[in-house]
Structures are given as C-alpha cells and as structure tokens.
Design a protein around this motif. Structure first.
Motif, short mmCIF file in Angstrom:
data_model
loop_
_atom_site.label_atom_id
_atom_site.label_comp_id
_atom_site.label_asym_id
_atom_site.label_seq_id
_atom_site.Cartn_x
_atom_site.Cartn_y
_atom_site.Cartn_z
N ARG A 198 0.87 -1.09 0.01
CA ARG A 198 0.08 0.10 -0.03
C ARG A 198 0.94 1.23 0.11
O ARG A 198 0.17 2.36 -0.13
N LEU A 236 -3.07 6.38 -1.26
CA LEU A 236 -4.09 6.07 -0.95
C LEU A 236 -4.64 7.01 0.24
O LEU A 236 -5.89 7.11 0.49
N THR A 249 -14.69 2.12 -0.80
CA THR A 249 -14.21 1.59 -2.29
C THR A 249 -12.62 1.24 -2.23
O THR A 249 -12.27 0.28 -2.94
N ILE A 250 -11.90 1.96 -1.32
CA ILE A 250 -10.58 1.52 -1.06
C ILE A 250 -10.29 0.17 -0.50
O ILE A 250 -9.68 -0.59 -0.81
N GLU A 253 -11.03 -2.36 -3.15
CA GLU A 253 -9.99 -2.94 -3.95
C GLU A 253 -8.53 -3.63 -3.42
O GLU A 253 -7.93 -3.88 -4.14
N TYR A 258 -11.80 -8.93 -5.64
CA TYR A 258 -12.16 -7.45 -6.37
C TYR A 258 -11.93 -7.68 -7.96
O TYR A 258 -11.04 -8.27 -8.43
N PRO A 260 -12.49 -5.31 -11.51
CA PRO A 260 -12.74 -3.90 -11.87
C PRO A 260 -13.90 -3.93 -12.63
O PRO A 260 -14.22 -4.91 -13.33
N LYS A 270 -4.09 -0.10 -7.41
CA LYS A 270 -4.69 0.79 -6.56
C LYS A 270 -3.97 1.87 -6.34
O LYS A 270 -4.51 3.09 -5.95
N TYR A 271 -2.65 1.91 -6.05
CA TYR A 271 -1.54 3.06 -5.54
C TYR A 271 -1.20 3.72 -6.93
O TYR A 271 -0.12 4.56 -6.51
N LYS A 273 -3.52 4.78 -9.36
CA LYS A 273 -4.95 5.55 -10.06
C LYS A 273 -5.23 6.88 -9.51
O LYS A 273 -4.81 7.38 -8.66
N ALA A 500 -16.41 -2.80 -9.04
CA ALA A 500 -15.89 -1.72 -8.77
C ALA A 500 -17.09 -0.76 -9.27
O ALA A 500 -17.57 -1.06 -10.39
#
Length: 913
Positions: A198, A236, A249-250, A253, A258, A260, A270-271, A273, A500
C-alpha cells in the motif's frame, strides 16, 4: 565587476567590504543585488562621515553582516531532521570570528537593526533571537534568489513569528483531525490486509494536514481548482483523506475477489490510480481537486500535471493564473535523481508552458529504496535544484505540524503573490521498508532502531495539545475511537460490492459527449472535406503580410507560391505538404477549434517547411499568420519548446487531457528523438483509455524516412509503436500525400472519439515534386486507410505492399523498368489495420504469382513483423508474403551514404526481380 557576489562567510574581510561599498556608492548597478540590498539596509550616513574607514566604526554594519549571515546560513544549524540523533552545533559560516566578532563582545550592546523591538541589545540576545528564528525546526533558504522584493517579504513574515506561529484553536484541531485520519487509516489497512502493498504514509503523516492547508488557504486566496501529481507513497491516504474517495471503495480494492468494472479497461494497481472530486473547505468554499494517475516511473507525472493546469487556465480564461494550482509531491531520492525534474522546472517561466507557479512538497524519507542520501546525490539537500530556478525552499520537521502549517501558508501566499515555484521539504521517515513486505533492518539497522522507538507524529501532537490545555485527553481518545468505528463500518460495507463502482471518463458541463472507442466508431466514415471557396479565402488570409511588416524575401516568395497552389485548376496537383498542413490548421481554426503545436523549432519547422511565425526583418517583431484569419476564430498557439522530449511530450499529453476538444500536437525534431520520451509514450499515451480510463487526442508528428542521413535521422521506430498497439488504443499512420495529411489532422479533432494519433511525417517528400495533391482532393476527399494502385493493371504478376515514402521509390523504379504488371498498394493506416478493405483490394487482382512487403527499415524493424502476422487473415493460404528490405540490423541505418544507396538498390532489386 557587475554581477559580482560574495558569501557572507567572507564578510569579516573589512577591506573587501570597503571596496564593495565604494563601488556601490559610485554605481549601485556595479555590485550584485545582494550587496545592494545589504548596503541599502544599513544607515551609513548616521555612522560614517565622508571618507571615514568602515573598519574603525559602524557596529550597524557588523550586526547587519551577522543578521544576513543567519538569514543565509541559519538553515545549516536548523533542527528539521526528526531522526538526526546529533544535529550540528556550529558551522563555519556562523562562527563569531568569521563574522568579525570576539567572544568578549557577547555581553556588549549593539544596535538591533530592526530585528528586535528595542533599538539596542546585547550581542548574545541578538544571536539568541536569530537562532530562534533561523536555526529552529525550519530551515529557510530564500536569500540570493535575485528577487529582493520576495526576500524582504519572506523575512518580514518569518521574523515576525520567531518560529512560534499563532494558530487558531480551529486550526490546531483540524491538524489533529487530519493526523488522526492519516495514521489510523494506515493502521487499519496494516491490520486488515497484512502483507499487501500500500506504500504507507506512516512517518510522513503531516503531509495530509499540509495538503489540506494548501487547499484551505488557497481557496481563500482565490484558487478554485487544484491538480495534484504524486508517486505511490501515501497516495491511498491522499485519495481518502483529501479527495474523499470512500473508504469502502478503497477497502474493496484490497479484497482478493475484487473485479474492476467494465469501464475500467486493463486498469492499474490501486496506488497508481487517479481520482477527482469537488470538496468543501472548512470555510465553506467548493473547490475541485484532482489527483493525476501515475505509473511507477517516479516524477513522470510532473509535466503532465503542468500541462493539465496550463490547458485549464487557457480554457477557463484564468489569464492571471490565480485560480488553478499545480501541486507536485516528490520523493527525496527521485527529485534529486530524475532528469525530468530539471526538464519540468525549466518550463516554469516559459511562455506557453508556465502555469503561474507550482507548490512542491518533498516527502523526504531520507532514503530511497535501500539507498542513503550519501549514495544517491552529490548535493547537500535533495532540493538544491530549486535554487537554479530562484525558488525558495523551506525545510520543515514533520514532527512539528504547526510550523509545517505556517510554512504552507507562506508557500501559498508566495505562489499567489509572486507566481513562483515554492518547495516544502518535509523531513520525515519511512516507518516500514520501501513497501510493507520489505525488511529495512537489512540495510539501515541503526536508523530503524531509532524509528521503531519513536512515537508517531499524531501521538506527539495530541499529547502536546492535551498538555497545553487545548484538548481534553478523553475527547482525543473519543475522536480516535469514533473514526476507527467508522472505518470498521466502511470495511463491512465494502464486502457488499460486486464490482468496482463505474468511473466516468469526463466530468463537468464543458464537453459534449465523447464516444468510447469501439470498432464501429473506428470505422465510421467521417466528413473532413472543406469547400474550395473556403480554402482559397483562408489561404489569402494566411499568405498575406500585414501592412508595414518587413517580411523576409524568401518567406514572401513562399507565400506567393502557396497562394498560387490554390489559384489554378482544382484538379492539378500543386499543393505540397506544408501548404496542406496550413490549410488543415486554418480550416479548423475557422471552425473555432483550438490548435496547440509545440516542439523543438516547430514555429519555423525543422525542415523550414512551416513558417507559422514570421519575424519582421527590421524590428524583430513576431507575427503569427494563423492567428489572423477571421473574427471569432479558434486560438492558435505554436511554440518552440525547450530542448527536451520527456517533459515537453508529458506536458502536451497533460494539455490534451484537460482540453480534449483541441488539436494538441507534439512534433519531434527528428522522429527517433521520441526515444527520449519513451516512458511517456509507454506509460501514458499508449494506455490512456485502457489503463487510466481517460481520453486523449494527442497527436505526435514524427519525421521518418530513409534518405541517407544516418542512424539518428532516419527511423521514428515504427516497430515500437506497432508493438504497443492493442485494444484499438491509438492510430498509427504513415501517410503519403498532402491530402491524406490534411484529412487526417481534421479527422483527429472533429470525430467524436478521442485517441492518440501517431503520424510518421516525411522529410525529403516535403519538397518532392511527385508528393503533391490537388485542391479537389482536399475539398471532396477523405482520409483513406489503404490506397489501391491508381493504375490498376488488368494483369498482375506481383503485388507490392508498402507504407510511407518508399512508395515513391517503387513508382519511379516501376516506370524505369517499364513493369506494367506490378501492383503497388499503400497501407496508410498501419494500426488499426483495415483487414477487410485490404482483402477486398487484393482479391480484385487475379493470377498474381508473388506478394512482397517492401520497406526501407531493417527486417527486425519497421512494420514487417507486424504486417506478416496480420496478413495471415488477409491473403489466401497458398500465397506466401515475402520480404524486400534491409537485412536484420542492430542499428536503424548505416552512416555512410554510399552504403545507403547500395542498400536501396538492393531493395529495389528484391522488389522487382
């Protein structure tokens, strides 16, 4: 000498000061600005009679020397490093002897020169106050930036608070609230998703209140929009606690199940986007904040953000550049190591690129992946590049949030008042390794022993507020428990998501509905022709010089020739490449479209074919003919860029994101110069929609063609773009006529889809007599993806497929050999390849025995390998597609012209024999 400057460390040399003072009295412009400012600030008249030696009098001068030394070098003693167990106690630049004082003078009284309220004070007290201001938990670097007004402005505000800013109760509680959210979110993720990457913000949590303060004070100062660019560390947290992306939402993910949403394409981790949102500040103002997507290539996003902001400023009429702010967040190793930092900063004050000042925040972990500062840079600070561009730097201690907020306020006010870049160097640490799975003790055991013993900045600040009676302890714990409870609720709610949430490609009322990429839209016929009457009228406008303008004789002759191109028979092929481009631009501008073209020497054109700017031969004034077509026309901006590919292409990509209704073009000086921007091409342009869920209509003009100019001026690397082609992500086009180029440019901005366009443009063909089009082809035609042989021989012995300038060599060779049974078919659009059309063209020729793909490039380059695979679905099974071209090679082309000519002869031999 004019411009001569000296450090304050040398000011103990009284004879030197006398010499400089004499120069100053004779001519103030003969000494450096810093000396001017120094002498102007001292009341010499009251202390020195005419001709009296400075060395024998003037305590004012000595104290001024002392004060300015602390302003210049106090940061060397400042305690802004939260993990430095032994900060420096002294530096030579601030030694008493260096500054012309003796130890026994410490108790003597000296004038305070305005530093204190009292006019006189002991030397020891003056030094104590200076150390309190300049050697505390902030290191101020602002002296010697060649902006006296800005330096005085900073001095006044810094010396007024003496490192003890008076924050309101509301501000202090807001800081704690942001620290709570920042740290507790990380702790929650660390507990619930053990071992998952993360890129935690822990150790640098003060970043969140800093960003929040930029937005809060910025909104008060007139800013309405903020565009943020940052790498993965802390992203994040910024998404959740600044842009209000929902915790649910976080969390979703992070889940193993999960999936998409269908609109997300291939997506990214995710880190990486991006996200955007309208948020309400504490003061009740609504602002728009966006975080631009960014790959793992550190600092690659910087110029993208600058381009986005510039486009928004142009689009929204923010002429004073006071409403939209670029905010860039760097890592300490990246900002000192990545070349794109210099390239991007070089844009900061240039017309056409300046965004009116950027606020830079450096998350200074004091380590790279596993690399220490001593191993990763040769400069004292990671931010030393800022001085090159006259940008002040504030080194702050991440464990002193209140001073961080004070400095943030300074930064916002500086940007709004002086439109300069400002750097906040947030000195902190990284609680874990590079990511949560790394073991930092492998390489930094001593540092991490200290880090593991430290309380978090949230705990330190909370306890400080409790100790000073600002907050009751039980209320602090209650706030933490409430926030943790809300995280648990959101975590449970995240499990209810099946996919998502859908993401919109465009938000806001500005744009008409653009259509998502689909096979139907790709192949939809599109009307791009322009009436002959309109083209002639436009040509008359842009070929005429204004009255009294002394245009260069050759350009005047060029304009006469260009106007003649549209004046004769509409069917006669008179229009060359440069004229077709001018007509395409002019016709779009007449329709109200905005055109932006930039590149190295793009105003004139590398090959002197454009001349979008004229220079008066007497006055040197500039005139842009495309900006004077008709009232109400679209904006036309053509810029000569800095000698950069990476940052400039990234800038133009960002511009195209924020202004998709414009024709945004980057032109390489030579096609293969795009090698210097390969990261931008790979990580942004090629995957705009598929990876980042965004639209871009950016157009690249890449001069390409084998004409004996050597390996660096021949190939724009067609093979690389074709290798990156997939999911209909862009157009890759190698047009052969001016009319094709005309329709292609118009189609790019008038169609309802927005995808990048890669155009391999010619060099030698710009003035090649056979490479011309008629006015009728512009007024009645359209862009053709594949062009059949215009002679269409009834009996075909051999079919030659080709793309680009080699078509003209094949035509000449066919005529020279008088081969009437050879078909030459041009593939103008290499990707997406219109296979059904190609198949239809080939099938009309019966009885051919052989089929060749002919190219100038070596067999491991160009389009050969791509075409060979594609043709399996096009030609009959029994037909073998053969190759005619250069042999496999490590280099794109030879350096010897004679060898080049021999290779060309061999290609023609293969194609016709």
């Amino acid at each position: 000498m004019p411009g001569e400057s000296y450090s304050f460390a040398s000011m103990a040399n009284i004879s030197l000061i006398e010499e400089m003072y004499d120069k100053f009295r004779a001519d103030s412009s003969s000494v450096d600005d810093s000396w001017c400012r120094f002498f102007e600030g001292v009341e010499f008249a009251s202390k020195i009679s005419e001709g009296q030696s400075l060395s024998s009098t003037s305590n004012d001068l000595r104290i001024s020397t002392l004060i300015n030394a602390y302003r210049s070098y106090g940061h060397l003693l400042a305690r802004f490093d939260p993990i430095d167990p032994a900060p420096r106690a002294s530096v030579p630049e601030l030694d008493l002897a260096t500054l012309g004082f003796e130890e026994d003078e410490l108790n003597e009284t000296f004038p305070t020169c305005g530093l204190l309220d009292e006019k006189f004070a002991p030397l020891s007290k003056i030094i104590e106050v200076l150390r309190e201001i300049y050697c505390n938990k902030v290191g101020f670097e602002f002296v010697g930036l060649q902006n006296v007004e800005m330096e005085e402005w900073i001095e006044e505000r810094v010396e007024a608070v003496r490192c003890s800013p008076l924050l309101s109760m509301e501000q202090k509680k807001a800081i704690l609230q942001h620290l709570n959210k920042s740290e507790l979110l990380e702790l929650f993720l660390h507990t619930k998703y053990v071992g998952q990457k993360r890129f935690s913000l822990e150790g640098a949590e003060t970043l969140i209140p800093i960003i929040a303060e930029v937005i809060e004070l910025g909104s008060v100062s007139g800013l309405k929009e903020f565009v943020i660019g940052m790498a993965h560390r802390g992203r994040l947290n910024v998404l959740a606690n600044i842009l209000n992306k929902s915790y649910s939402t976080i969390f979703h993910e992070f889940e193993e199940n999960y999936l998409p949403g269908l609109s997300e394409g291939s997506g990214d981790v995710k880190y990486h986007k991006g996200f955007s949102a309208d948020i309400i500040t504490r003061g009740g103002r609504q602002v728009h904040v966006s975080l631009t997507a960014n790959p793992s290539h550190l600092e690659a996003v910087n110029a993208v953000v600058e381009g986005q902001v510039k486009a928004k400023q142009v689009l929204k009429g923010d002429v004073n550049q006071e409403e939209i702010l670029p905010l860039l967040i760097h890592g300490d190793s990246a900002i000192s190591g990545q070349g794109t930092i210099y390239e991007c900063l070089q844009l900061c004050n240039l017309p056409g690129y300046s965004a009116g000042g950027t606020i830079h925040i450096v998350i200074n972990n004091q380590i790279g992946f596993t690399t220490t500062p001593k191993e990763s840079r040769s400069t004292r600070y990671c931010t030393d590049i800022a001085r090159t561009f006259g940008a002040p730097v504030f080194h702050v201690n991440g464990e002193d949030p209140e001073m961080c907020i004070f400095v943030t306020d300074l930064a916002v006010q500086l940007r709004q008042k002086f439109h300069c870049d400002v750097f906040i160097d947030l000195n902190c640490y990284r609680k874990y390794g590079h990511n949560e799975g790394d073991e930092p003790f492998f390489t930094q055991p001593l540092e991490y022993k200290l880090i593991r013993q430290k309380a978090s900045v949230r705990q330190i600040y909370r306890d400080s507020l409790v100790q000073h009676g600002v907050l009751e302890k039980h209320i602090a714990h209650q706030l933490e428990e409430e926030f943790n409870g809300s995280l648990k609720t959101d975590h449970e709610g995240s499990k209810l998501f099946e996919t998502a949430p859908p993401a919109d490609l465009f938000k806001g009322p500005v744009w008409k509905e653009f259509v998502r990429t689909s096979e139907k839209e790709i192949n939809r016929p599109f009307k791009t022709q322009v009436p002959q009457k309109t083209l002639k009228a436009l040509a008359k406008s842009f070929c005429a010089a204004p009255e009294g303008f002394n245009i260069h004789k050759k350009i005047a002759r060029l304009n006469e020739d260009r106007f003649k191109m549209v004046g004769g028979s509409a069917k006669k092929k008179t229009i060359d490449w440069g004229m077709a481009e001018m007509l395409a631009f002019a016709s779009l501008l007449a329709q109200g479209k905005h055109i932006r073209l930039s590149g190295q020497d793009s105003r004139r054109g590398t090959f002197s074919h454009r001349h979008a700017m004229w220079v008066d031969q007497d006055s040197g004034k500039h005139y842009f003919p495309l900006s004077h077509l008709k009232p109400g026309q679209g904006r036309c901006h053509v810029y000569n860029s800095i000698l950069s590919e990476f940052a400039v292409l990234a800038f133009e990509f960002g511009y195209s994101l924020s202004y998709p209704d414009a024709l945004v073009i980057w032109e390489a000086q030579f096609g293969d110069f795009c090698n210097g921007a390969q990261v931008v091409i790979d990580q942004f342009i090629a995957v705009t929609e598929q990876k980042w869920n965004r639209y871009s209509g950016l157009t690249l003009l890449l001069p390409h063609g084998y004409e004996g100019q050597g390996p660096e001026h021949s190939s724009a690397r067609i093979e690389r773009f074709l290798q990156l082609s997939g999911e209909d992500n862009w157009y890759v086009v190698n047009p052969t006529t001016p009319a094709q180029f005309f329709h292609l440019l118009r189609k790019q901005v008038l169609q309802q889809t927005r995808r990048p366009l890669i155009v391999f443009t010619p060099k030698g063909l710009l003035r090649y007599q056979a490479c011309k089009s008629s006015l009728e082809e512009l007024s009645k035609g359209a862009f053709e993806k594949i062009i059949d042989d215009p002679t269409r021989p009834k009996k075909a012995k051999r079919i030659l497929l080709c793309s680009g300038r080699i078509y003209y060599d094949l035509i000449e060779e066919r005529e020279r050999r008088k081969k009437k049974d050879i078909v030459i078919v041009r593939i103008e659009q290499l990707y997406p390849l219109k296979k059904d059309l190609l198949k239809k063209i080939i099938n009309q020729y019966k009885g051919y025995k052989e089929m060749f793909w002919v190219q100038d490039e070596p067999s491991n380059m160009g389009a050969w390998l791509y075409i060979y695979r594609q043709m399996r679905d096009v030609i009959p099974v029994k037909t073998k597609l053969q190759y005619a071209g250069r042999k496999r090679s490590a280099s794109t082309a030879v350096g010897n012209h004679a060898v080049h000519k021999q290779q060309h002869t061999d290609i023609m031999q293969q194609a016709f024999e």
